[in-house]
Design an enzyme around this catalytic site. Structure first.
Site, PDB file in Angstrom:
ATOM      1  CG  ASP A 151       0.503   6.940   4.913  1.00 46.90           C
ATOM      2  OD1 ASP A 151       0.377   6.337   3.844  1.00 46.90           O
ATOM      3  OD2 ASP A 151      -0.431   7.519   5.491  1.00 46.90           O
ATOM      4  CD  GLU A 176       1.420   7.754  -0.012  1.00 47.57           C
ATOM      5  OE1 GLU A 176       0.507   7.372  -0.744  1.00 47.57           O
ATOM      6  OE2 GLU A 176       1.224   8.180   1.139  1.00 47.57           O
TER       7      GLU A 176
HETATM    8  O1  TEU Z   1      -2.041   7.178   0.752  1.00 46.88           O
HETATM    9  C1  TEU Z   1      -2.135   8.555   0.639  1.00 46.88           C
HETATM   10  C2  TEU Z   1      -2.718   9.072  -0.623  1.00 46.88           C
HETATM   11  O2  TEU Z   1      -2.780  10.255  -0.754  1.00 46.88           O
HETATM   12  C3  TEU Z   1      -3.208   8.217  -1.747  1.00 46.88           C
HETATM   13  O3  TEU Z   1      -2.324   7.263  -2.133  1.00 46.88           O
HETATM   14  C4  TEU Z   1      -4.621   7.715  -1.584  1.00 46.88           C
HETATM   15  O4  TEU Z   1      -4.733   6.631  -0.720  1.00 46.88           O
HETATM   16  C5  TEU Z   1      -5.183   7.260  -2.913  1.00 46.88           C
HETATM   17  O5  TEU Z   1      -4.967   8.252  -3.852  1.00 46.88           O
HETATM   18  C6  TEU Z   1      -6.679   7.037  -2.812  1.00 46.88           C
HETATM   19  O6  TEU Z   1      -7.125   6.384  -3.974  1.00 46.88           O
HETATM   20  C7  TEU Z   1      -1.586   6.626   1.940  1.00 46.88           C
HETATM   21  C8  TEU Z   1      -1.701   5.127   1.882  1.00 46.88           C
HETATM   22  O7  TEU Z   1      -0.880   4.640   0.868  1.00 46.88           O
HETATM   23  C9  TEU Z   1      -3.140   4.764   1.712  1.00 46.88           C
HETATM   24  O8  TEU Z   1      -3.313   3.380   1.575  1.00 46.88           O
HETATM   25  C10 TEU Z   1      -3.896   5.264   2.926  1.00 46.88           C
HETATM   26  O9  TEU Z   1      -5.255   5.021   2.746  1.00 46.88           O
HETATM   27  C11 TEU Z   1      -3.658   6.746   3.144  1.00 46.88           C
HETATM   28  O10 TEU Z   1      -2.288   7.099   3.077  1.00 46.88           O
HETATM   29  C12 TEU Z   1      -4.123   7.162   4.525  1.00 46.88           C
HETATM   30  O11 TEU Z   1      -3.239   6.707   5.487  1.00 46.88           O
END
Ligand code: TEU
Length: 566
Positions: free
Chosen positions: A231, A291
């Protein structure tokens, strides 16, 4: 040299160097030296919403186990399950309070072991989600950290004095709204959180944090996990001198000033940690998916690492962000990722973005477009990661009223930002109430379209999105050109039709996709690609597609995947 300029020189040097090394390969599974994950199809599962075995309105691990047959039949080789560890669920699992257990809401470690075993029976590997940047504020490490300035875990998080009374240490903004610093009166200091205040950032400059996190990864590998999706990797490190971020014009959906996250993201130390994570992964033959939000192919390239010693599978979000049916844009984006030194990883959906059914749909041909997009990214050179429900054309079901929103950013950002509930609704299994997910009210409502877009109904319709996905995935698993072949863009001046050739050792597959609402008749001369005089034979085609010699007639949003017979 100041700390900051030293760090940026290291970053620059690294980005210059890292692209020049080929990706290391271990454990090949085919003649091309590919590893299992290169030939595999991945599928993301949001566990709250996939299958509810105990009928309480929230999905669980036993539910996932019960659907292994479905996944195998669909053509899935590995599932990535978003966090199912114990968590207060502020960010629905991305706030973890125990990294080595399962949240009771989803089951137990014994259920997890059963799921791994069921997966093995069906040839479906399990990928867990690893959240290295932050824990929950209820994690025992943080509870100890906040208890006193001298506690054993104080330095596991990022604590600083404010600039003055009521003033945070700097101007950094949380992605989820407001200052990225929260004052804690117990010790009169602020702690840093890139995401919600309930997600304090770990201090990766403390070696004890690294040891604990690497140990956790290894613990899960021993339990049968085949890899991790990492993540938010770009947020692991921050400028220790806490320089302010440059402020940009305008405000974001949360009402905060726009900012360039220059001093709290993308530090070169991220790569050092990824290398260490990779070492641990390699000991177990595991795969690391990232990610990886990047704005250039060069940045994406860096995530593969020198000698291919970082992530095997950094996700190419630039592809997902194209967001319009533009052959030109796609050609450009695919060429960019092809120029990187690692194996491409394509996604068109995840739990943070509006579903592709809505994003690409024109309101009239949504089903055709859903099939077109599936046939597209599932036939590219690289590994696809699907998102549950994409294969049946699930649409977003955004909340209509602020009081119905579950995702906190949807409440604070309403109505500009409705949050991410819409793309996280229960999987649509059949035409029964709540799409057969549960008989009690599920945690999020299914959209009315479940009556037509569900697994049971679509299984019976040979022309459904589901059956198109199945056909493409079956072909992808058996066709050497699709598994191992090179990618060559065709008819590059065509602004309506996206066409390409996948060829391997004298065998080839041609894919042609009409990305427009007008009928099109692309013609193909494959002499340059070494297939002059070859005959085309349709393998998969939309109902109106017609093959005449080297010309293919395509209805609006029609598609054809054809074998090139020398
Ligand atoms: O996401 C990180 C992130 O920067 C984005 O995908 C963000 O959640 C999105 O732009 C907001 O609209 C990851 C996870 O995929 C996400 O679900 C979590 O909330 C986030 O990390 C925190 O752990």
């Amino acid at each position: 040299m100041s700390m900051r300029s030293w760090l940026s020189s290291v970053a620059l040097l690294f980005s210059l160097l890292c692209g020049f090394f080929a990706q290391a390969q271990t454990q090949p599974v085919d003649a091309e030296g590919h590893q299992w994950w290169q030939n595999a199809v991945f599928y993301e599962i949001y566990p709250r919403s996939f299958a509810d075995s105990d009928n309480n309105g929230v999905g669980d691990l036993n539910g996932i186990s019960s659907k292994m047959g479905y996944l195998r039949d669909l053509g899935v080789d590995a599932i990535w399950i978003t966090p199912c560890y114990p968590s207060p669920q502020v960010d629905f699992g991305y706030d973890i309070s125990d990294y080595e257990n399962i949240d009771l809401m989803y089951g137990t470690l014994a259920d997890f072991d059963h799921m791994v075993a069921d997966g093995k029976k069906h040839d479906v590997r399990i990928i867990m989600d690893f959240v290295p940047n932050h824990t929950s504020d209820k994690h025992p490490w943080f509870l100890d950290s906040k208890s006193s300035r001298t506690s054993a875990h104080r330095d596991w998080y990022i604590w600083r004095d404010g600039k003055g009374p009521g003033q945070p240490p700097n101007n950094w903004i949380s992605l989820f709204g407001g200052s990225a610093w929260k004052f804690d009166p117990t010790t009169n200091q602020y702690y840093y959180h890139f995401f919600y205040a309930q997600q304090p950032d770990l201090n990766w400059r403390n070696p004890a944090v690294e040891t604990a996190m690497l140990g956790t990864m290894s613990w899960w590998y021993q339990r049968g996990v085949a890899g991790f999706r990492l993540d938010a990797v770009d947020t692991l490190f921050e400028d220790p001198a806490l320089h302010d971020n440059p402020v940009l014009p305008g405000k974001n959906a949360q009402g905060d000033p726009n900012m360039e996250n220059k001093n709290n993201t993308n530090f070169p130390e991220v790569h050092t940690e990824l290398q260490k994570m990779r070492k641990v992964a390699d000991e177990s033959g595991a795969v690391l998916i990232g990610e990886t939000w990047t704005s250039t192919a060069a940045e994406l390239d860096c995530y593969y690492g020198r000698n291919g010693n970082e992530l095997q599978m950094p996700m190419d979000f630039m592809f997902m962000m194209v967001d319009k049916l533009s052959p030109r844009e796609y050609r450009r984006q695919i060429a960019a990722v092809e120029s990187a030194h690692g194996w491409p990883v394509f996604v068109i959906n995840n739990h943070d973005r509006e579903r592709s059914y809505n994003r690409y749909g024109d309101g009239k041909h949504n089903d055709e477009i859903a099939k077109l997009m599936g046939a597209f990214y599932l036939t590219l050179r690289g590994t696809p990661i699907m998102y549950y429900g994409e294969e049946i054309g699930m649409r977003n079901n955004d909340p209509k009223r602020r009081e119905d929103v579950k995702d906190p950013i949807g409440r604070t950002g309403w109505p500009k930002e409705k949050g991410r509930d819409g793309e996280r609704t229960p999987m649509q299994w059949n035409t029964e109430p709540n799409a057969g997910f549960s008989t009690v009210k599920p945690w999020l409502p299914v959209p009315p379209s479940y009556r037509t877009h569900n697994v049971e109904t679509e299984s019976k319709d040979p022309n459904s999105i589901l059956n198109l996905y199945k056909k493409v995935l079956t072909l992808r698993h058996s066709n050497e050109a699709l598994l191992d072949g090179s990618y060559t863009a065709l008819n590059e001046n065509d602004t309506h039709v996206m066409s390409y050739l996948r060829s391997y050792k004298g065998k080839a597959v041609l894919v042609t996709l009409n990305m427009s609402a007008t009928p099109e008749k692309p013609a193909f001369d494959l002499a340059k690609q070494g297939f002059g005089g070859a005959k085309l034979k349709a393998l998969i085609a939309s109902p109106g597609a017609l093959l005449q010699g080297n010309r293919i007639t395509l209805e609006p949003f029609g598609l054809m995947i054809a074998e090139v017979k020398p």
